[in-house]
Scaffold this motif. Sequence first.
Motif, PDB file in Angstrom:
ATOM      1  N   TYR A 268      46.600  82.001 -59.681  1.00 47.63           N
ATOM      2  CA  TYR A 268      47.512  80.922 -60.416  1.00 47.63           C
ATOM      3  C   TYR A 268      47.357  79.432 -59.728  1.00 47.63           C
ATOM      4  O   TYR A 268      47.368  78.566 -60.137  1.00 47.63           O
ATOM      5  CB  TYR A 268      48.837  81.215 -60.609  1.00 47.63           C
ATOM      6  CG  TYR A 268      48.744  82.415 -61.670  1.00 47.63           C
ATOM      7  CD1 TYR A 268      49.208  82.138 -63.084  1.00 47.63           C
ATOM      8  CD2 TYR A 268      48.749  83.852 -61.414  1.00 47.63           C
ATOM      9  CE1 TYR A 268      49.334  83.274 -64.167  1.00 47.63           C
ATOM     10  CE2 TYR A 268      48.734  84.977 -62.524  1.00 47.63           C
ATOM     11  CZ  TYR A 268      48.920  84.380 -63.890  1.00 47.63           C
ATOM     12  OH  TYR A 268      48.961  85.534 -64.614  1.00 47.63           O
ATOM     13  N   THR A 269      47.556  79.647 -58.419  1.00 47.52           N
ATOM     14  CA  THR A 269      47.431  78.916 -57.554  1.00 47.52           C
ATOM     15  C   THR A 269      46.091  77.812 -57.207  1.00 47.52           C
ATOM     16  O   THR A 269      46.074  76.638 -57.307  1.00 47.52           O
ATOM     17  CB  THR A 269      47.821  79.162 -56.007  1.00 47.52           C
ATOM     18  OG1 THR A 269      47.119  79.882 -55.488  1.00 47.52           O
ATOM     19  CG2 THR A 269      49.340  79.546 -56.020  1.00 47.52           C
ATOM     20  N   LEU A 270      45.021  78.745 -57.639  1.00 45.26           N
ATOM     21  CA  LEU A 270      43.922  78.101 -57.718  1.00 45.26           C
ATOM     22  C   LEU A 270      43.516  77.441 -59.038  1.00 45.26           C
ATOM     23  O   LEU A 270      43.130  76.246 -58.965  1.00 45.26           O
ATOM     24  CB  LEU A 270      42.606  79.234 -57.738  1.00 45.26           C
ATOM     25  CG  LEU A 270      41.206  78.935 -57.564  1.00 45.26           C
ATOM     26  CD1 LEU A 270      40.838  78.078 -56.293  1.00 45.26           C
ATOM     27  CD2 LEU A 270      40.239  79.987 -57.844  1.00 45.26           C
ATOM     28  N   PHE A 271      44.123  78.001 -60.192  1.00 43.90           N
ATOM     29  CA  PHE A 271      44.035  77.045 -61.292  1.00 43.90           C
ATOM     30  C   PHE A 271      45.029  75.790 -61.117  1.00 43.90           C
ATOM     31  O   PHE A 271      44.339  74.759 -61.552  1.00 43.90           O
ATOM     32  CB  PHE A 271      44.688  78.010 -62.425  1.00 43.90           C
ATOM     33  CG  PHE A 271      43.440  78.658 -63.301  1.00 43.90           C
ATOM     34  CD1 PHE A 271      43.071  78.293 -64.551  1.00 43.90           C
ATOM     35  CD2 PHE A 271      42.914  79.827 -62.644  1.00 43.90           C
ATOM     36  CE1 PHE A 271      42.000  79.064 -65.263  1.00 43.90           C
ATOM     37  CE2 PHE A 271      42.248  80.607 -63.282  1.00 43.90           C
ATOM     38  CZ  PHE A 271      41.616  80.085 -64.601  1.00 43.90           C
ATOM     39  N   SER A 272      46.053  75.909 -60.504  1.00 45.86           N
ATOM     40  CA  SER A 272      46.824  74.699 -60.235  1.00 45.86           C
ATOM     41  C   SER A 272      46.184  73.714 -59.406  1.00 45.86           C
ATOM     42  O   SER A 272      46.223  72.516 -59.736  1.00 45.86           O
ATOM     43  CB  SER A 272      48.256  75.020 -59.614  1.00 45.86           C
ATOM     44  OG  SER A 272      48.756  73.976 -59.328  1.00 45.86           O
TER      45      SER A 272
ATOM     46  N   GLY B 298      45.939  74.120 -53.381  1.00 48.35           N
ATOM     47  CA  GLY B 298      44.638  74.496 -52.716  1.00 48.35           C
ATOM     48  C   GLY B 298      45.232  75.174 -51.212  1.00 48.35           C
ATOM     49  O   GLY B 298      44.626  76.210 -50.969  1.00 48.35           O
ATOM     50  N   ALA B 299      46.293  74.550 -50.705  1.00 52.80           N
ATOM     51  CA  ALA B 299      46.449  75.167 -49.297  1.00 52.80           C
ATOM     52  C   ALA B 299      47.193  76.300 -49.384  1.00 52.80           C
ATOM     53  O   ALA B 299      47.010  77.356 -48.597  1.00 52.80           O
ATOM     54  CB  ALA B 299      47.485  74.175 -48.533  1.00 52.80           C
ATOM     55  N   VAL B 300      47.957  76.424 -50.534  1.00 51.66           N
ATOM     56  CA  VAL B 300      48.783  77.756 -50.678  1.00 51.66           C
ATOM     57  C   VAL B 300      47.780  78.652 -51.104  1.00 51.66           C
ATOM     58  O   VAL B 300      47.916  80.056 -50.496  1.00 51.66           O
ATOM     59  CB  VAL B 300      49.638  77.560 -51.911  1.00 51.66           C
ATOM     60  CG1 VAL B 300      50.390  79.005 -52.436  1.00 51.66           C
ATOM     61  CG2 VAL B 300      50.871  76.823 -51.482  1.00 51.66           C
ATOM     62  N   THR B 301      46.602  78.402 -51.874  1.00 50.15           N
ATOM     63  CA  THR B 301      45.563  79.374 -52.243  1.00 50.15           C
ATOM     64  C   THR B 301      44.805  79.962 -50.963  1.00 50.15           C
ATOM     65  O   THR B 301      44.768  81.063 -50.811  1.00 50.15           O
ATOM     66  CB  THR B 301      44.585  78.862 -53.109  1.00 50.15           C
ATOM     67  OG1 THR B 301      45.204  78.050 -54.315  1.00 50.15           O
ATOM     68  CG2 THR B 301      43.478  79.825 -53.655  1.00 50.15           C
TER      69      THR B 301
END
Length: 556
Positions: free
Chosen positions: A335-339, A353-356
């Motif tokens: 989900y974070t990557l899609f974001s 991106g950093a969270v991913t």
Amino acid sequence: MFALALANTGERFGYYTMLAIFMLFLQAKFGWGGSLASTVYAIFLACVYFFPVLGGILADKIGYGKCVVTGVCVMFLGYIALAIPTAANGLGVTLMIAALLFIALGTGLFKGNLQVLVGNLYDDPKYSAKRDSAFSLFYMAINIGAMFAPSAATAITNKFLAKAGLIYKADIPALAHQFLDGTITVDNTAKLQSLASMMPGDAANMPLDQFSAYYIEHLSSSYNMGFAIACVSLIFSIAVYLLTRSWFKHADVNAKQAAAQGNAEVVELTPKQTKDRVVALCLVFAVVIFFWMAFHQNGQSLTWFARDYTQATAVGWSRIGFNIWALALIAVSVYTLFSTFQSEKTSGKLVSGAVTVVLWLGAFAIYKGLDNPLEIFPQLFQQFNPFFVVALTPVSMAVFSALAAKKSEKHPKGLEPSAPKKIGIGMFVAALGYLIMIIASMGQPSPAELNGTVSPDPVIPQYLMATYLVLTFAELLLSPMGISFVSKVAPPKYKGLMMGLWFAATAVGNYLSSIPGLLWDKVPLWANWGILMGLCVVAGAIMFAMLRKIEAATAE
């Protein structure tokens, strides 16, 4: 929608915790063979998905919310009864059956009516275009509960086994019952003695008759403690539902209540339109029976395959699939990557991106800390399906959104397949899943030849992992789309009933899911998977043959 999804997440966590170990419980506690255990399992699943018909009929008269709350209370009584340790006698069987009846009845009042409430939120023309996406997200959310369930069941059973000085070994329950029944062979007696000597506590020094009874008693009671988790999860669900009720109160109105309130937005269909829609829905229901027959092997024949024919350890990259926290981090990272790609602001892209990256590093750290080889348990394979649902939902939504956006004069509504067409495609995809199982089973002895033991040459876990992945692709094409389709085209006066019939079709499929169990020790292993594969292909072909009629009858 998110409040309703969260309420369902808690209920599903308890249900799938119970289901992950239920078949193992039946065979361990009562010593039942595959045929009897499979029949009880299938009848229970059939009742779980048939009672929504009664729940839908009742909700069309008294309201959806009342049925949801009553259902949780009834389920709670059932899980409490199932969590009570009893002797493996007639009283124990009676209490278990009564518990299953309460769970099924409560689920029937709860499950379908909660999903009708979700559908009602999107009856407003302003939101109707988001119906399929909403049900995909709803379906994803409830699978979060299912994803954690097998690990929770495993953790609680292992904890109580350890307190008794025992560890889990897949073939001990069957061999212990054979010893107590006096039907064990000399070779199996030696194997049971060898397994008993592996126990870390005093049980390793017990005579075999005493050890057999001791192991069965404590394994069964540890499963009872696993069932108790469902009681806690139901308290969470009803708390969420009641605390957020004001958010969706406007959707808790059936056709009868709307008419009494003088709601001008109620859609009235002609008798012909009503008949055409009901017939079209029934045709869809008839096809999905065969999907659920194939899909709901996860708690029985696929779990038996995991126990008897799959390696009890995982090595290399596959180890990460058996740690629920690593899977959770990977799922969130999707989900974070899609974001990262969908955020409009640069700052949003950088943060996502950093969270991913952090999530990936966390999953890698967990992976590096795992034992190699890693001991695994048969019920843990059941966490792959909900994990794949959670992780792949944004992928499927993105693909279908892209197809819907490709509009032209020839395709004014875009290229996204209709819900009935998705169901047909899903049947063919499910067939591919069982093709993998046929390949995995080649050269393996039949269950009858094993006689309660495990395969001398078990296959690698990746076969089952791949099967669950493919079956999940099929599920995402069929289940959330089917629920959305029913909520969209069902005649307003019969919404509860039609949603109930969707689950009734699931019930028939669940009952038929006992067929592989009945054949388990009577045919070659690959033949069971071949039957399921063939039925999926035939059902998919039938769906495409009826497609034009169904789409014409349900067109807006």
